[in-house]
Design an enzyme around this catalytic site. Structure first.
Site, short mmCIF file in Angstrom:
data_model
loop_
_atom_site.label_atom_id
_atom_site.label_comp_id
_atom_site.label_asym_id
_atom_site.label_seq_id
_atom_site.Cartn_x
_atom_site.Cartn_y
_atom_site.Cartn_z
CE LYS A 12 -2.52 3.08 8.02
NZ LYS A 12 -2.88 4.15 7.08
CE1 TYR B 234 2.81 3.61 5.39
CE2 TYR B 234 3.69 3.84 7.60
CZ TYR B 234 2.70 3.41 6.74
OH TYR B 234 1.60 2.76 7.24
CG ASN C 40 -6.38 4.81 6.29
OD1 ASN C 40 -5.63 4.17 7.00
ND2 ASN C 40 -6.04 5.21 5.08
CG HIS D 36 -0.26 -0.40 5.36
ND1 HIS D 36 0.00 0.46 4.32
CD2 HIS D 36 0.56 -1.47 5.19
CE1 HIS D 36 0.96 -0.08 3.56
NE2 HIS D 36 1.31 -1.23 4.08
CD GLU E 279 3.94 -3.00 2.81
OE1 GLU E 279 3.84 -1.81 2.51
OE2 GLU E 279 2.95 -3.78 2.85
#
Length: 140
Positions: A11, A51, A114, A117, A128
């Site tokens: 990310k 998302y 975080n 993913h 995905e």
């Protein structure tokens, strides 16, 4: 043990801190192989599409804003039980709950930022992977 593929994303919070290599090394050291990888700066529309499953959740707008705020590295990882192994290496979503030595324990800034993913199931992984890669880009 089954050889499978999973989707992984590094990310914007991690790419901004130049952690792409360190994170990828953790996957490789655990026996996963990168069979596709590219650096992308997703648009807001791409973030919303990726998302979409979270569209009704209160964090959706903030998530899409964050994910379109800087470059990400999207990858396909392959190996024995790749989905479970990837999730183990990532650690719990909340870095405070993540096990020592996991990516999120080492590198996450917060629950929202975080660092990584990863897909949670074979069906999600396939979806995905298709979102970001064509078949000719999977060169493992």
């Amino acid at each position: 043990m089954a050889i499978e593929r999973t989707f992984s994303m590094i990310k914007p919070d991690a790419t901004a801190r130049n952690l792409t290599g360190a994170i990828t090394k953790m996957f490789e050291d655990a026996g996963l192989r990168v069979v596709a990888s590219k650096r992308v700066w997703m648009s807001r529309r791409q973030a919303e599409g990726f998302y979409a499953v979270h569209k009704e959740r209160p964090f959706f707008d903030e998530l899409c804003e964050f994910m379109s705020s800087g470059p990400t590295v999207v990858q396909v990882l392959e190996g024995e039980n790749a989905i479970a192994k990837n999730r183990e290496i990532m650690g719990a979503t909340n870095p405070a709950d993540a096990a020592e030595g996991t990516i999120r324990k080492l590198y996450a800034n917060s629950i929202g930022e975080n660092s990584v993913h990863g897909s949670d199931a074979p069906e999600t992984a396939a979806e995905e992977i298709r979102y970001w890669f064509s078949d000719v880009e999977l060169v493992g």
